[in-house]
Design a protein around this motif. Structure first.
Motif, mmCIF file in Angstrom:
data_model
loop_
_atom_site.group_PDB
_atom_site.id
_atom_site.type_symbol
_atom_site.label_atom_id
_atom_site.label_comp_id
_atom_site.label_asym_id
_atom_site.label_seq_id
_atom_site.Cartn_x
_atom_site.Cartn_y
_atom_site.Cartn_z
ATOM 1 N N PHE A 169 -8.739 0.012 4.290
ATOM 2 C CA PHE A 169 -8.287 1.149 3.503
ATOM 3 C C PHE A 169 -9.359 2.228 3.608
ATOM 4 N N LEU A 190 -3.995 3.445 5.297
ATOM 5 C CA LEU A 190 -4.335 2.151 5.881
ATOM 6 C C LEU A 190 -4.655 2.369 7.352
ATOM 7 N N THR A 212 -1.246 -3.010 0.736
ATOM 8 C CA THR A 212 -1.025 -1.571 0.888
ATOM 9 C C THR A 212 -0.036 -1.066 -0.159
#
Length: 383
Positions: free
Chosen positions: A264, A269, A296
């Motif tokens: 991250f 991402l 995510t």
């Protein structure tokens, strides 16, 4: 009464909560002392006496003694007073055992007192320690500079801090200064250095619960057997396979191995497809895909960058990995905006993969960030 018992790995030698009688002597193997689910220490010296305090103090045992490796233990099931009466030398051995424990406790107390005195630390040390406090720190014990260099390069990929020691004394000094996330010891060190060092480190409060791994030459079965029977957490083999070495390290340190590929960064991402896409790496990535997608979603992130710029050309393996990842996101109907960092004449072909048709093809990471930011602005304007 004296009885010799054999214990398999994980079996309880002495349970918690019972009032003991007599004591035990370790014949072989490695035992763990566990209280409240936490490993307090290890018993690995043949001839070591343990379990005597329950009778001496008339208290129930407050810790579990469990076999870490297959072990043999001699149980002396007779009152200590009766044993000493028959053989006074036993009293001296018990006193020495208690004395050694007290000595180790005093050493721990002294170290803790020294560590708490922050006024003795230089300003630079404080800054450096703070900067590295959240990083994985690895100690490599080997007298071969090339081995240390190879491992340092491998661990640099995960941004781990590496320290090295060339012998037992320097390794012990390093551990007295601070703790480590894992320790690697070469089984090729002279004599019994590796086994002796592992045993001594388990009395150091800084690394008491730190996994200690053995480094062995591939195919050296005697060294492998010796390492595992001596209580090493795991082994890595030389010559080193970077991906497999990292995988073992992530496992013993109980870290998320997917961090090697997925990160991250800011509000997106980042999935970096490695150049070396062996079957091992492909399987490792696939095993972590679902977990990373769930994380995510939990983070509320809707931007994705897949970086394939390290690949010389779009191999079948890379296409398979990227395609499967994109399909998973599409099948879950996630509202994610994507960009692919790719270079070369074949860069545009990534848009041919299912789920990647609308993704931007960008020349570098900064370009990908700008593309995703612009997409977000465009969507807001349309609304």
């Amino acid at each position: 009464m004296i009885r010799l018992e054999e214990y398999k790995e994980g079996e309880v030698v002495l349970p918690e909560g019972e009032l003991g009688k007599g004591f035990c002597i370790l014949e072989s193997g490695v035992l763990e002392v566990i209280r409240g689910g936490r490993i307090l220490s290890e018993i690995d010296m043949p001839g070591a006496i343990f379990g005597e305090l329950s009778e001496l103090l008339s208290l129930k045992r407050d810790a579990v003694i469990r076999a870490k490796t297959p072990s043999k233990v001699r149980h002396i099931e007779e009152s200590i007073a009766s044993i000493v009466d028959k053989n006074p030398k036993v009293a001296l051995k018990l006193l020495r055992t208690l004395g050694r424990r007290l000595y180790r406790m005093n050493r721990v107390a002294i170290r803790q007192d020294e560590d708490s005195n922050i006024f003795e630390k230089a300003d630079k040390e404080v800054v450096d320690e703070t900067a590295n406090s959240n990083k994985v720190r690895i100690l490599i014990v080997d007298d071969k500079p090339n081995i240390i260099k190879q491992l340092t390069d491998i661990f640099a990929r995960s941004e781990w801090v590496v320290e090295s020691a060339h012998d037992e004394a320097s390794a012990i000094r390093a551990c007295e200064h601070h703790g480590f996330s894992a320790i690697l010891i070469s089984m090729a060190l002279p004599d019994e250095t590796a086994v002796d060092l592992r045993r001594k480190l388990k009395t150091n409060h800084n690394v008491l619960n730190t996994p200690v791994l053995a480094m062995i030459v591939k195919g050296d079965e005697p060294a492998l057997k010796k390492a595992l029977n001596s209580g090493f957490s795991d082994c890595i083999t030389k010559p080193f396979d970077a991906n497999k070495t990292e995988a073992v390290m992530y496992k013993v340190m109980d870290l998320d191995s997917s961090a090697r590929y997925f990160k991250f960064v800011d509000d997106y991402l980042y999935f970096k497809v490695p150049e070396d896409l062996s079957n091992f790496v492909i399987n490792d990535i696939k095993e972590n895909m679902d977990n990373r997608i769930r994380n995510t979603i939990n983070e509320g992130i809707v931007k994705l960058i897949i970086d394939v710029s390290e690949l010389e050309e779009p191999s079948e393996e890379a296409i398979e990995v990227v395609g499967e990842f994109a399909e998973k996101i599409e099948d879950m109907k996630l509202p994610m905006r994507g960009a692919i960092v790719a270079t070369g004449d074949d860069a545009e072909m990534w848009n041919n993969l299912d789920g990647c048709e609308e993704w931007g093809i960008c020349s570098d990471l900064n370009n990908a960030k700008e593309h995703l930011a612009q997409e977000a602005v465009s969507e807001e304007e349309e609304e």
